[in-house]
Scaffold this active site. Sequence first.
Site, short mmCIF file in Angstrom:
data_model
loop_
_atom_site.label_atom_id
_atom_site.label_comp_id
_atom_site.label_asym_id
_atom_site.label_seq_id
_atom_site.Cartn_x
_atom_site.Cartn_y
_atom_site.Cartn_z
N ASP A 91 -0.11 -0.27 -2.75
CA ASP A 91 -1.09 -1.14 -3.39
C ASP A 91 -1.59 -0.46 -4.67
O ASP A 91 -1.04 0.56 -5.07
CB ASP A 91 -2.24 -1.47 -2.42
CG ASP A 91 -3.02 -0.26 -1.96
OD1 ASP A 91 -2.92 0.82 -2.60
OD2 ASP A 91 -3.73 -0.37 -0.94
N PHE A 92 -2.59 -0.97 -5.27
CA PHE A 92 -3.06 -0.44 -6.55
C PHE A 92 -3.63 0.98 -6.44
O PHE A 92 -3.81 1.65 -7.45
CB PHE A 92 -4.08 -1.38 -7.19
CG PHE A 92 -5.40 -1.44 -6.46
CD1 PHE A 92 -6.46 -0.64 -6.86
CD2 PHE A 92 -5.57 -2.29 -5.38
CE1 PHE A 92 -7.66 -0.69 -6.19
CE2 PHE A 92 -6.78 -2.34 -4.71
CZ PHE A 92 -7.83 -1.54 -5.10
#
Length: 157
Positions: free
Chosen positions: A30-31
Amino acid sequence: MTRASGEPSAGWIDGREHVLPVRIYYEDTDFTGVVYHGNYLRYFERGRSDFLRLAGVRHAELLDQETPSAFTIVRMELDFKAPARIDDALQVRTTYDRVKGPRLFISQRIVRGETLIAQAAVLAACIGLDGRPRKPPPGMAAALAPYFSADEGSGVA
């Protein structure tokens, strides 16, 4: 079982446990750089499928039988213990514990070295193409029998 030249690795079987190496890429995260939780389901699926492949059970052959068979996941309990991150080298470790009627009881864990990342208790079922439960084909049960837990005897019920 050895792999054909050019065929991707399906990992290896160590005793009754299948080991599948997995590298974490940017696309898995994810980020924040942590593996997205849904990706663990994919890693576990690969572990189960590659274990079957190395044990001599191939999904395409199950579908080509006179009475075709497939699998469905009935229940999966997941515990996330530690985050995996980009560039990690993980191992998906899978055991087929026993078969009871159409049900297959499977234990899985993902580790980074000695660190437990995630674990799963999986209940799968063998089904016909009509979606109804059925006992696994005899050849499949025989191929998996050497890997069942000693606590369960033959593992076939």
